[in-house]
Design an enzyme around this catalytic site. Structure first.
Site, short mmCIF file in Angstrom:
data_model
loop_
_atom_site.label_atom_id
_atom_site.label_comp_id
_atom_site.label_asym_id
_atom_site.label_seq_id
_atom_site.Cartn_x
_atom_site.Cartn_y
_atom_site.Cartn_z
N VAL A 156 -0.19 8.51 6.14
CA VAL A 156 -0.28 8.54 4.50
C VAL A 156 -1.49 8.03 3.96
CG1 VAL A 156 0.56 7.56 2.35
CG2 VAL A 156 2.10 7.74 4.49
N SER A 157 -2.36 8.69 3.12
CA SER A 157 -3.91 8.61 2.78
C SER A 157 -3.74 8.39 1.27
CB SER A 157 -4.70 10.04 3.10
OG SER A 157 -5.88 9.83 2.42
N PRO A 158 -4.43 7.65 0.56
CA PRO A 158 -4.41 7.11 -0.72
C PRO A 158 -5.54 8.24 -1.58
CG PRO A 158 -6.03 5.96 0.46
CD PRO A 158 -5.39 6.59 1.37
#
Length: 783
Positions: free
Chosen positions: A356-358
């Site tokens: 999961v990337s911001p």
């Protein structure tokens, strides 16, 4: 008449005394019942605490991106250790520590446990204490004990290690001393726009039937615990949500808690505005000439002066020495309490953030602006040009603020509406696993069961490609399940993996056989902790790694299946994955994701059956928990502190040019200047290396406001505030001279008045003595 009157009086007094005794007895019984009900209603004792863990603000490599060039040179905002303790009166207790750090460290955990044993005996131990990292990639490195995690920091960094150990211990002490009757509430809700899947091609390799059970390819749910003191009301909250701490890029050099650290600052300030218990003085004060920590709260001052004329009276001050009392060398910022009022503590913890990337705008090629290749995250075959863009692109500070703000807003919503009371036992189970050779039972293709094994740790070729949050270098790429001859030759110089290891790790092509590399000491962990913490219907799974979205879902589902077979739990049980906890061992993907060999699969150290091993062992822990059985402690991890090597050069000496002193202004604020909210004020000072004094619970930078009625400078903002940045730099690489630049981005909420910038530091002489100094800029007006 007199006798009759006397008799009547005696009868009256007798009646009065009887009535008084009855009334007093009823009142006493009422009070006792009331106290009994209060004691019964307070099922838990709760305590919270926090402490500075910022560490060295210069010269040290940052932990996370493994970029040799990413060296700390200042502070965006300070890092904290935040702790909650929950205890059943007369029963068990648990402690959970959330760190504004990249991850937990086995070595740090060992040292903290030794200190706690010395202080509290066996009250806190490896079984009931969890230490978790938020995964910021903008903190000092060098505090883990395995070679592969400290190569870029030039080995072990004692200051990073000590800052973490001390901060964790102090935050636990605060929480322990704050234990009071209180209640806990749980709530959960979704954040739609704080993360995206950075390895979607690997996620798509999971079975379609499984994927169809979920509407998104990441987990968007935040779970929050609200802590309410019986006397003081709300005193804090901890929440868990999965998104990487990579809003700040691999070119950033300022210490930062990234988006989760930012969210924690925003919520603690929000709590202060709401009037919840807080331990910070609202206007600041001084001790021995050094400023105490303030919290961005500025006093409302009389504005009937001609501000510009007033500001012109205050020129830049020359640098001057400061003295500090023996025994309090790190007390520039100190926590002030009003009586025994607790301070509000808010922690934003990490969950299964593996993929999961911001950087929610997606991935794009820096040269063309086009989207990156879907399967390999490359641009014309090169990984170095493919970057994820955050919502504030190209400003990484703004991206950090936005993603932090989105988590903060959801947290305040959940906090304000939390109504489900946590009730039930406080319990825990913990064991160590040897993941280098663990037998695992998995379903066979024929419908039965077969035995497989995990492998000694190894990293694949795609590991070196990095991710779209921070690409690697050379000709590596994600999704590489073949490798190439040149890098195999380079690898073999270090160690050639055995045929058994190659077969065990298939289809991963091994770049570094870290689990079998032992010179000068272990390169990677083999013995790792797993832990379950139960607080009523809330169950926290402490894992020493980064689980991907689907890996985390499978683990939670497997644990829930075991829990709900027992009548004590139902579908309303809240199962939380606390990632990067107690130790660190990189990633855990599903078997199917492992086959694709994206970055996460290449970084799943113990082979394709790693997740199955975790699920199997967590099911055992869960069974032991619900059946009140003990579990063996398992093989103990090594303590490699005495074997650590450090190649980081110490500070030799600091100096200034002839005719100048430490703290003198080298570039002042423009004379007789006026600024408005949204603008930036900057001043540069002659300074010294921040490693001379970490200013723990202190500050390198202040914005001061003139209290016009008393003509006293009042602290308004410090280097733990979002709006003030402290940057340290040398005019030449090996120079003993250095500068500190303070940048204040004036917030919209600022109070009009006269301000100045002030710098604090410590210099080292050639003979090793440390002297503290300060200096201030010229005054200026803010309207």
């Amino acid at each position: 008449m007199a006798s009759s009157s006397s008799s009547s009086y005696s009868s009256f007094m007798h009646f009065y005394k009887c009535f008084a005794r009855i009334w007093f007895g009823l009142l006493l019984a009422l009070l006792q019942n009331s106290e009994g009900r209060a004691a019964t209603g307070s099922q838990y004792l709760i305590g919270l605490g926090s402490y500075d863990i910022t560490g060295p603000a210069a010269d040290v490599n940052m932990m996370g991106y493994a970029m040799l060039s990413q060296i700390v040179s200042g502070v965006h905002f300070r890092l904290q250790a935040r702790t909650f303790i929950v205890a059943e009166p007369g029963g068990d207790r648990v402690a959970f520590v959330n760190l504004d750090a990249c991850m937990a460290s086995q070595l740090v955990t060992i040292e903290v446990l030794e200190r706690l044993k010395s202080r509290y005996g066996g009250i806190y131990n490896e079984r009931n204490l969890a230490i978790s990292g938020i995964h910021t990639h903008a903190g000092p490195g060098g505090y883990l004990q395995y070679v592969v995690y400290i190569v870029t920091s030039l080995g072990f960094v004692r200051q990073s290690f000590d800052a973490l150990v001390e901060g964790i211990e102090q935050s636990i002490i605060q929480a322990h001393e704050n234990l009071r009757p209180g209640s806990i509430f749980v709530n959960k809700g979704e954040i739609p726009d704080a993360g995206i899947n950075r390895s979607p091609s690997a996620y798509l390799n999971n079975p379609s039937a499984e994927r169809s059970q979920y509407k998104d390819n990441i987990d968007k749910e935040m779970t929050l615990l609200k802590f309410v003191d019986n006397e003081w009301g709300p005193v804090g909250s901890f929440n868990w949500f999965a998104t990487h701490g990579t809003s700040m890029s691999n070119t950033n050099s300022l210490i930062s808690g990234d988006n989760k650290g930012a969210a924690a600052r925003f919520m603690e300030d929000w709590a202060k505005r709401k009037g919840f218990p807080s331990g910070f003085d609202s206007i600041g004060s001084t001790q021995n000439g050094l400023p105490r920590r303030v919290s961005g709260i500025i006093p409302h001052l009389n504005e009937n002066y001609e501000l510009k004329k007033l500001a012109s009276l205050f020129k830049a001050s020359r640098g001057r020495k400061l003295t500090r009392t023996v025994g309090s060398p790190h007390r520039i910022r100190s926590v002030l309490r009003q009586g025994n009022m607790p301070k509000f503590v808010s922690a934003f913890c990490q969950s299964n953030c593996g993929d999961v990337s911001p950087n929610t705008l997606g991935t794009f090629c820096n040269d063309t602006g086009l989207p990156c290749d879907f399967n390999h995250s490359t641009c014309n075959g090169k990984n170095e040009l493919c970057y994820g863009h955050g919502p504030g692109y190209p400003d990484e500070f703004e991206s950090t603020r936005i993603i932090g703000d989105r988590q903060f807003r959801k947290a305040t919503e959940l906090f304000s509406s939390a109504s489900e009371r946590v009730t039930g036992k406080v319990e825990y189970r913990h064991t160590y696993l040897d993941l280098s050779n663990l037998k695992v039972m998995i379903p066979s293709s024929g419908g039965g069961q077969e035995v497989v094994k995990t492998c000694p740790a190894a990293m694949g070729f795609a590991f070196a490609a990095g991710t779209t949050d921070g690409p690697g270098a050379f000709d590596f790429k994600q999704g590489d399940d073949k490798g190439n001859p040149f890098w195999r030759l380079v690898r073999n110089v270090l160690r050639t993996p055995s045929k058994e290891q190659v077969a065990c790790q298939q289809p991963k092509p091994i770049l570094l056989d870290t689990g079998e590399m032992k010179t000068p000491y272990d390169w990677a962990p083999s013995i790792l902790p797993i832990q379950i913490i139960r607080i009523g219907q809330v169950v926290i799974l402490s894992v020493p790694s980064e689980f991907t979205t689907m890996a985390g879902r499978r683990l939670r589902s497997a644990v829930k299946e075991v829990l709900t077979k027992n009548g004590e739990f139902n579908d309303n049980v809240h199962i939380i994955i606390a990632g990067l906890t107690n130790s660190y061992s990189q990633y855990v993907t599903t078997f199917e994701e492992y086959q694709i060999q994206r970055y996460e699969g290449a970084s799943t150290l113990y082979g394709p059956h790693t997740l199955s091993a975790y699920i199997q062992e967590f099911q055992k822990l869960t069974t032991a928990l619900i059946s009140s059985q003990s579990v063996p402690s398992g093989p103990q991890p090594p303590n490699l502190l005495d074997q650590q090597i450090s190649l980081l050069t110490p500070v030799v000496t600091d100096s200034t040019p002839i005719g100048t002193k430490f703290g003198d202004v080298s570039v002042d604020v423009p004379h007789n200047s006026t600024f408005r909210p949204g603008k930036t004020v900057t001043a540069t000072f002659w300074s010294a290396c921040p490693r001379n004094d970490l200013m723990t619970e202190g500050t390198f930078a202040l914005v001061e406001m003139l209290h016009q009625e008393s003509n006293v400078w009042v602290p308004a903002y410090d280097d733990d505030d979002w709006c003030l940045r402290f940057t340290w730099w040398r005019p030449a690489k090996l120079s003993a001279q250095s500068h500190a630049t303070l940048e204040w981005r004036i917030p919209e909420s600022v109070t009009s008045g006269v301000y100045r910038l002030r710098h604090f530091g410590a210099s080292k002489s050639l003979f090793g003595s440390i002297r503290h100094f300060t200096g201030a800029s010229s005054a200026f007006v803010v309207l």
